[in-house]
Design a protein around this motif. Structure first.
Motif, short mmCIF file in Angstrom:
data_model
loop_
_atom_site.label_atom_id
_atom_site.label_comp_id
_atom_site.label_asym_id
_atom_site.label_seq_id
_atom_site.Cartn_x
_atom_site.Cartn_y
_atom_site.Cartn_z
N ILE A 55 0.87 -1.17 0.00
CA ILE A 55 0.00 0.00 0.00
C ILE A 55 0.91 1.22 0.00
O ILE A 55 1.76 1.38 0.89
CB ILE A 55 -0.94 0.02 1.22
CG1 ILE A 55 -1.95 -1.11 1.10
CG2 ILE A 55 -1.66 1.37 1.31
CD1 ILE A 55 -2.88 -1.24 2.28
N TYR A 56 0.74 2.07 -1.01
CA TYR A 56 1.62 3.23 -1.18
C TYR A 56 0.84 4.52 -0.93
O TYR A 56 -0.33 4.65 -1.34
CB TYR A 56 2.19 3.25 -2.60
CG TYR A 56 2.73 4.61 -2.97
CD1 TYR A 56 4.00 5.01 -2.56
CD2 TYR A 56 1.96 5.51 -3.69
CE1 TYR A 56 4.47 6.28 -2.87
CE2 TYR A 56 2.43 6.77 -4.01
CZ TYR A 56 3.69 7.15 -3.59
OH TYR A 56 4.15 8.41 -3.89
N VAL A 57 1.50 5.50 -0.30
CA VAL A 57 0.90 6.81 -0.10
C VAL A 57 1.98 7.89 -0.18
O VAL A 57 3.11 7.69 0.25
CB VAL A 57 0.16 6.90 1.26
CG1 VAL A 57 1.13 6.79 2.43
CG2 VAL A 57 -0.64 8.20 1.36
N ARG A 58 1.61 9.04 -0.75
CA ARG A 58 2.48 10.23 -0.73
C ARG A 58 1.98 11.10 0.41
O ARG A 58 0.85 11.59 0.39
CB ARG A 58 2.41 10.97 -2.06
CG ARG A 58 3.10 12.32 -2.04
CD ARG A 58 3.36 12.83 -3.45
NE ARG A 58 2.16 12.84 -4.28
CZ ARG A 58 1.37 13.91 -4.44
NH1 ARG A 58 1.61 15.03 -3.79
NH2 ARG A 58 0.32 13.84 -5.24
N CYS A 59 2.82 11.30 1.42
CA CYS A 59 2.35 11.96 2.65
C CYS A 59 2.23 13.47 2.50
O CYS A 59 1.39 14.10 3.14
CB CYS A 59 3.26 11.60 3.83
SG CYS A 59 4.94 12.25 3.72
N GLY A 60 3.08 14.10 1.67
CA GLY A 60 3.07 15.55 1.55
C GLY A 60 4.15 16.18 2.40
O GLY A 60 4.73 15.56 3.30
N VAL A 61 4.43 17.45 2.12
CA VAL A 61 5.54 18.17 2.75
C VAL A 61 5.20 18.56 4.19
O VAL A 61 4.08 18.96 4.49
CB VAL A 61 5.88 19.44 1.94
CG1 VAL A 61 6.96 20.25 2.63
CG2 VAL A 61 6.34 19.05 0.54
N GLY A 62 6.17 18.45 5.07
CA GLY A 62 6.01 18.86 6.46
C GLY A 62 5.98 17.69 7.42
O GLY A 62 5.48 16.61 7.10
N MET A 63 6.49 17.92 8.62
CA MET A 63 6.56 16.85 9.62
C MET A 63 5.18 16.39 10.07
O MET A 63 4.97 15.21 10.36
CB MET A 63 7.39 17.31 10.82
CG MET A 63 8.86 17.46 10.50
SD MET A 63 9.86 17.69 11.97
CE MET A 63 9.82 16.07 12.70
#
Length: 347
Positions: A96-104
């Motif tokens: 299962i793949y996800v792009r989390c996005g910028v920032g902690m």
């Protein structure tokens, strides 16, 4: 009496019309979420899965460009909280793949989501990063052993005492420019340990943490990738004049020369606990900053985790335009190829 009854019925109809007009919009988000959770339940029946996480779009594009990811025929993705969790296989391994996005915050939130909602057996975090190690080159792929998130600082008044429990102290007052002209008033900085909560620890009790280590058994398996370097077809670096990237700037020419038409090499920092990694400091490279959040969230939940990073730039050490705009896609593709090979090795 009849007039009052008509008036009340009229008001009731108005309220009912208003309710029917407003409620569908009000319930649209919960209904979408309910649908996603139903799909997740069906997806989990076919688990467990490897969780794959990247940060930015170029890393995601490179991952799909490998052609290794094969989407699930019935449920290729699940949309939740604005993120798209893609379900599929790589070399027969369920992922299962996800792009989390910028920032902690994004990094930690996406990691916690994928661990809470899906049947996950471990996390592979991958992407690009800056490099401050002269022994490595743009386009190289590394698997660091440990990380330190150094974003928790106490700024102490010049005349105050630094906290003795701090891990690192920096006396800014000692670094005047020009040198020797009085004392500046910036005082001291002290870096504190993370407060680390873990499934394996005592409930509601934090442990001090400086070095967060990736999972040893996965590191051991990843060590075999060095022997497969020639079969991964890592992309070439066309030309990079390292001699122009001196630090401090203007002090002669270093002897590193340039990189020309060479194959990027696969590097592993395994078994070198006292060797400086390409870059630990989160303040210097935002890419490592996300990594600390992903890594600590995975470890906190008791899941194995490993990290792959392709070196795309010199972490601000260059003169002129940052090399990430030129070499970022190459580093991202090299990293994705290494991850695909590692998943194949896991089988």
């Amino acid at each position: 009496m009849a007039a009052k009854l008509v008036t009340r019925c009229s008001l009731l109809m108005q309220v009912l019309v208003f309710f029917l007009a407003v409620v569908p919009d009000a319930f649209a988000l919960p209904l979408n979420r309910l649908k996603s959770l139903t799909v997740i339940e069906e997806v989990n029946r076919r688990g467990p899965y490897l969780g794959l996480i990247t940060v930015i779009e170029s890393e995601e594009n490179a991952f799909f460009a490998t052609g290794a990811f094969k989407p699930h025929k019935t449920h290729p993705f699940v949309d939740l909280s604005g993120r798209r969790f893609r379900v599929g296989k790589i070399h027969g391994e369920k992922v299962i793949y996800v792009r989390c996005g910028v920032g902690m915050v994004n990094a930690a939130a996406a990691t916690q989501q994928i661990l809470d909602l899906f049947d996950i057996k471990g996390i592979i975090h991958f992407g690009i990063a800056g490099n401050a190690n002269d022994s490595l080159s743009i386009g190289d792929v590394i698997i660091p052993k440990q990380f330190a998130h150094t974003g928790i600082w106490d700024w102490v008044n010049l005349y105050s005492t630094t906290n003795l429990s701090d891990v690192v102290h920096l006396d800014i007052a000692s670094y005047n420019v020009p040198k020797g002209e009085g004392t500046n008033l910036l005082g001291h900085i002290g870096h504190r340990n993370e407060e680390f909560y873990s499934e394996l620890g005592k409930p509601n009790t934090a442990q001090p943490l400086f070095w967060a280590e990736t999972s040893k058994h996965w590191l051991h398996l990843a060590a075999n990738l060095e022997n497969l370097n020639s079969t991964m077809n890592l992309s070439d670096v066309v030309h990079l004049d390292i001699a122009s990237y001196n630090v401090p700037k203007g002090e002669g020419t270093n002897l590193l020369g340039h990189i020309g038409h060479r194959n990027a090499e696969f590097y592993s920092e395994l078994g070198k606990p006292n060797t400086a990694q390409p870059l630990f400091w989160a303040e210097t490279s935002k890419h490592w900053l996300h990594l600390a959040a992903n890594l600590e969230t995975s470890l906190s939940n008791g899941f194995p985790v490993i990290v792959f990073r392709g070196l795309s730039d010199l972490a601000g050490g260059q003169s002129g335009e940052n090399a990430i705009s030129k070499f970022g896609p190459l580093a991202a593709l090299n990293t994705a190829k290494a991850v695909v090979q590692f998943i194949k090795t896991l089988q």
